[in-house]
Structure formats: structure tokens, C-alpha cells
Design a protein around this motif. Structure first.
Motif, PDB file in Angstrom:
ATOM      1  N   ASN A  99       0.854  -1.188   0.000  1.00  0.00           N
ATOM      2  CA  ASN A  99       0.000   0.000   0.000  1.00  0.00           C
ATOM      3  C   ASN A  99       0.887   1.234   0.000  1.00  0.00           C
ATOM      4  O   ASN A  99       1.586   1.518   0.977  1.00  0.00           O
ATOM      5  CB  ASN A  99      -0.910   0.005   1.235  1.00  0.00           C
ATOM      6  N   ASP A 112       0.732   5.141  -0.328  1.00  0.00           N
ATOM      7  CA  ASP A 112      -0.156   6.300  -0.214  1.00  0.00           C
ATOM      8  C   ASP A 112       0.603   7.539  -0.664  1.00  0.00           C
ATOM      9  O   ASP A 112       1.440   8.088   0.066  1.00  0.00           O
ATOM     10  CB  ASP A 112      -0.607   6.431   1.246  1.00  0.00           C
ATOM     11  N   LYS A 131       1.019  11.456  -1.604  1.00  0.00           N
ATOM     12  CA  LYS A 131       0.448  12.691  -1.053  1.00  0.00           C
ATOM     13  C   LYS A 131       0.358  13.806  -2.085  1.00  0.00           C
ATOM     14  O   LYS A 131       0.166  14.965  -1.722  1.00  0.00           O
ATOM     15  CB  LYS A 131       1.309  13.161   0.127  1.00  0.00           C
ATOM     16  N   ASP A 160      -3.111   6.368  -5.540  1.00  0.00           N
ATOM     17  CA  ASP A 160      -2.279   5.549  -4.666  1.00  0.00           C
ATOM     18  C   ASP A 160      -1.959   4.232  -5.375  1.00  0.00           C
ATOM     19  O   ASP A 160      -2.625   3.836  -6.336  1.00  0.00           O
ATOM     20  CB  ASP A 160      -3.004   5.268  -3.350  1.00  0.00           C
ATOM     21  N   ARG A 215      -1.776   0.341  -4.687  1.00  0.00           N
ATOM     22  CA  ARG A 215      -2.150  -0.686  -3.719  1.00  0.00           C
ATOM     23  C   ARG A 215      -2.377  -2.001  -4.443  1.00  0.00           C
ATOM     24  O   ARG A 215      -3.224  -2.072  -5.360  1.00  0.00           O
ATOM     25  CB  ARG A 215      -3.417  -0.266  -2.957  1.00  0.00           C
ATOM     26  N   SER A 260       5.182  10.554   0.464  1.00  0.00           N
ATOM     27  CA  SER A 260       4.360   9.343   0.449  1.00  0.00           C
ATOM     28  C   SER A 260       4.560   8.541   1.723  1.00  0.00           C
ATOM     29  O   SER A 260       5.542   8.720   2.448  1.00  0.00           O
ATOM     30  CB  SER A 260       4.693   8.478  -0.775  1.00  0.00           C
TER      31      SER A 260
END
Length: 437
Positions: A49, A51, A53, A58, A60, A423
Motif C-alpha cells: 500500500n 499512499d 500525497k 495511490d 495498492r 508518500s
């Protein structure tokens, strides 16, 4: 077919490592093709995962991987012959809704990611004394200038010739001529090799080098490689451990690379020197480490990719981390590391690590006009940092012996998002190896 120069390189390496007068102990001890064979199975579950910013999608993905490796023994005689074969498979567990194919865990199929994928490879091998030559499409070299990663569901592999030798006590030498690649998220074994950050490809890679242990405390490594029409890269390492007493020691590790453009110079003019120095103090179950890393040159330090957009492990610099490598043009970085082995507290198999690295002074203002890294020009003077946590437990006994569970978490923050992005990333890996014989 290898060019005459590359053929000479391999011939020289073979002559060097097989010319030792030592007795042919390795091959002489062979019990046979079947008798010394091994069949091993590995299952790996990976949740990834990422993530981001920066308002981008994203990344995943979640999948289940399987690997079956058969490594035969060698036929008896002066020359021993054998075969290595592997089968790989993966199953998609999650990766939809805009996330598919982004993390390199699953195999893209043009519409996202395949629900399942498989591939296989093999290599024939011949051994003389302590020297082994392999030819096939299932090679997995791992060294400072060519390290095919095994950080996803299945490993990256290469096609070609690979020679390894340990004829001289303390010396491990190797050389290779590689002509095709298969990435860890691909079933195609005929891909090119890549300069990961430049995004340009090469038809072949050659390398030669090795490591020599002077003693239990002191070792040296030297390697050289050529990525055709991209670069020639040289690497050196010195590692020294000073034992203070039975429970304390100091370790010093120096790594240095020099990269110059080669042939058509598809990545542009290079001339990059990258080096790092790490000092570690260990006391009982605890290890504390300080690191410094510097990139000297108007291009970033670049290294192996086995496909577009993938990054493998051919960067042995101290501050190369889970999310970023702190390898920008002229960048310098500092790191603080801490590792704990819970075996010292009665919990063998449990380990924990944390690190913090800060990079600054990225300067791409003089990046060459023909460079493939011109996107770095907006990253001048940027500063960034990364913090990583890593905890792992390996079952020590019982029916689940060697089952491992690992959690890795990383946070990266950058000031202006010019050359990268802020991130957070989580990786959860569950592995179980099983040996049939």
C-alpha cells in the motif's frame, strides 16, 4: 552472440578462476546428479500500500506468489553437469479501482493486472573443481553492479552466461554476459535491461568482479560492469569489524561507485561518483549505526532496472532506503539506524529496525543538455527525509518452522515535490519455505 571483446572477457575470467593449482575438492565430492539434488518450494503473500500525497492515484496491490526451485547435483567425474529449473506463479488478491499495475507486484495485462500469471525458466550448469558456469534464462546474480531483486511475489531473472568461482580460499569471483531480462512483474523473459532512473534500455550487460576476505574482520570487493550504450560502472568496498570484546564490536563499511557514459550514451553524459561511509556499534542485541552518503556529479547515481519503471538492488550505498535512494545530483545525506535482535531477550526469531535519513543540497543546475535526467533540473536545492520501521518474526520450531511474518513501514517527505513525491508505504510479507528433499 557475445562480441569478440566480451568473449575475451569471459575467457579471461575462466582462465583466471580455473587456473588455481588447488585440488578439485568441490567436484571430487559430488555424489551425483540425483543424489545431490534439491527441490524447494516458497510461498509468499505480499500486501503493498503506497499512499502518495501528491493527489495522484495511490498504489495498492495484494497477491500470492509461488516458487518451485529444482537444483540438481552434478554428474561425477572431472567435469560435472547439472541443471537448475524454476517455476513461478502468482495470483491477484486485490488491485482494482485505479490501483492495478502500479506497484509492480502484479502482472499488467493491458486492462489492469492479470488475475493469475506464471512463467518458468532453466539453466544448464557445468562444474570444474570449485568453478561453475551456468547458461540459461533463469539466472539470479546478486552483486553491487547487477542485483536482480526478490522484493515482490517472484524474483527478477536474466538470460545469459554466468560464471562463479571460489578456487582460492577467501576469494569469491564471478563474471557474466547477460542478454535478456524478466522483471518481477512480467512473464516475458526477453525484455531489455534498463537504467532505472533514466528509463533507457540496453540489449546486454557484462560484469566481472569478486570479494576477498583477508580475515574474519577485513574484506574487500571490486566489480566492473558495462550496460551497452549506457554506462560503464565500477565499484569498490572495504569492510572492517573491530571486536571490542565478546559482546561489543565496531564495524566500518565504505562503498564507492564510478559511472561513465559508454557507447551511444543513451542516458547522456554521466561522470558520477557516488560513495557512502557507515559506522556501526554493536553491543549485545543492539546495533547503532551512523551513515554519510555523497553523490558527486551533475546526474543522479543510477542502477539496474529489468523493465520500464522498476528498480532493483544494484545500489549498495548506505542510505538507499525503502522509498528513495538519496541519489540526486550532488546530493548529500546523513542517516541514523537502530536494530534490535530479541534473541538476546529470550525471543529468538524476532527482530526490529528503525532508520531516519535526511538528504539535502540536490543541485542539477549544470545537468548536461543531452541527459535523460533533465526532469531533475526542477529539484535543485530540495531537501527531503525518510523514516523506516521494519519488524520481522521467524518461527523457530514446530510444524510452522521458518514461517516468517514481516511488516515494513516507510514515510517520505520532500519540500517541493520536484523530483519525487511525499508518500507513506506499508508492506506486509508472509513467507513459508518448504524443502521436499
Amino acid at each position: 552472440m557475445p562480441t569478440p571483446r566480451r568473449a575475451q572477457l569471459l575467457a579471461l575470467a575462466i582462465a583466471t578462476v580455473t587456473g588455481s593449482p588447488l585440488a578439485m575438492a568441490g567436484q571430487a565430492d559430488s555424489e551425483g546428479f540425483i543424489e545431490d539434488g534439491h527441490l524447494d518450494f516458497l510461498t509468499r503473500n505480499l500486501y503493498w500500500n503506497h499512499d502518495r500525497k501528491d493527489q495522484l492515484n495511490d498504489r495498492r496491490e495484494w497477491g500470492q506468489g509461488f516458487r518451485l526451485d529444482y537444483n540438481s547435483g552434478y554428474t561425477q567425474g572431472t567435469l560435472g553437469f547439472g541443471i537448475d529449473a524454476s517455476a513461478y506463479a502468482l495470483i491477484k488478491l486485490d488491485g482494482g479501482n485505479g490501483y492495478s499495475g502500479e506497484a509492480g507486484v502484479l502482472v499488467p495485462d493491458g486492462r489492469g493486472s492479470a488475475r493469475e500469471a506464471s512463467s518458468a525458466g532453466a539453466a544448464v550448469k557445468v562444474r570444474l573443481s570449485e568453478t561453475e558456469l551456468k547458461y540459461g534464462n533463469n539466472l539470479r546474480p546478486y552483486n553491487p553492479v547487477f542485483a536482480a531483486a526478490d522484493a515482490r511475489l517472484v524474483p527478477g531473472t536474466a538470460t545469459g552466461l554466468w560464471l562463479t568461482s571460489s578456487e582460492i580460499s577467501g576469494l569469491s569471483a564471478e563474471a557474466a554476459h547477460l542478454t535478456a531480462a524478466k522483471d518481477f512483474n512480467s512473464t516475458n523473459g526477453s525484455d531489455d535491461f534498463y537504467a532505472a532512473y533514466a528509463g533507457v534500455s540496453s540489449n546486454s550487460v557484462d560484469f566481472i568482479g569478486g570479494s576477498y576476505a583477508v580475515s574474519d574482520q577485513l574484506s574487500f570487493s571490486l566489480y566492473g560492469s558495462e550496460y551497452e550504450d549506457i554506462w560503464r560502472q565500477y565499484y569498490g568496498n572495504a569492510n572492517y569489524t573491530y571486536p571490542i570484546n565478546d559482546s561489543q564490536s565496531l564495524n566500518f563499511d565504505l562503498n564507492i561507485y564510478r559511472t561513465n557514459e559508454q557507447g551511444k550514451a543513451l542516458a547522456g553524459d554521466l561522470g558520477v561518483t557516488a560513495w557512502s561511509l557507515a559506522g556501526a556499534y554493536s553491543i549485545g542485541a543492539h546495533t547503532f549505526k551512523l551513515t554519510y552518503q555523497k553523490i558527486d556529479g551533475d546526474a543522479p547515481f543510477d542502477y539496474l532496472g529489468l523493465g520500464p519503471g522498476s528498480y532493483h538492488d544494484s545500489i549498495y550505498l548506505a542510505n538507499s532506503s525503502q522509498l528513495v535512494d538519496f541519489n540526486g545530483p550532488n546530493e548529500k545525506s546523513y542517516g541514523v539506524f537502530y536494530n534490535l535482535d530479541f534473541a538476546g531477550y529470550g525471543v529468538p526469531g524476532l527482530t526490529f529496525g528503525v532508520r531516519y535519513i535526511k538528504g539535502s543540497d540536490v543541485d542539477a543546475s549544470d545537468i548536461p543538455a543531452n541527459s535523460a535526467y533533465t526532469w531533475y533540473a526542477d529539484g535543485s536545492s530540495e531537501e527531503h527525509w525518510e523514516r523506516d520501521f521494519d519488524i520481522q518474526y521467524v518461527v523457530q520450531s514446530g510444524k510452522a518452522k521458518d514461517l516468517s511474518l514481516r511488516l515494513r513501514q516507510a514515510t517520505h517527505r520532500i519540500g517541493n515535490d520536484a523530483s519525487d513525491s511525499s508518500s507513506d508505504q506499508i508492506r506486509l510479507i508472509v513467507e513459508y519455505p518448504y524443502s521436499f528433499f
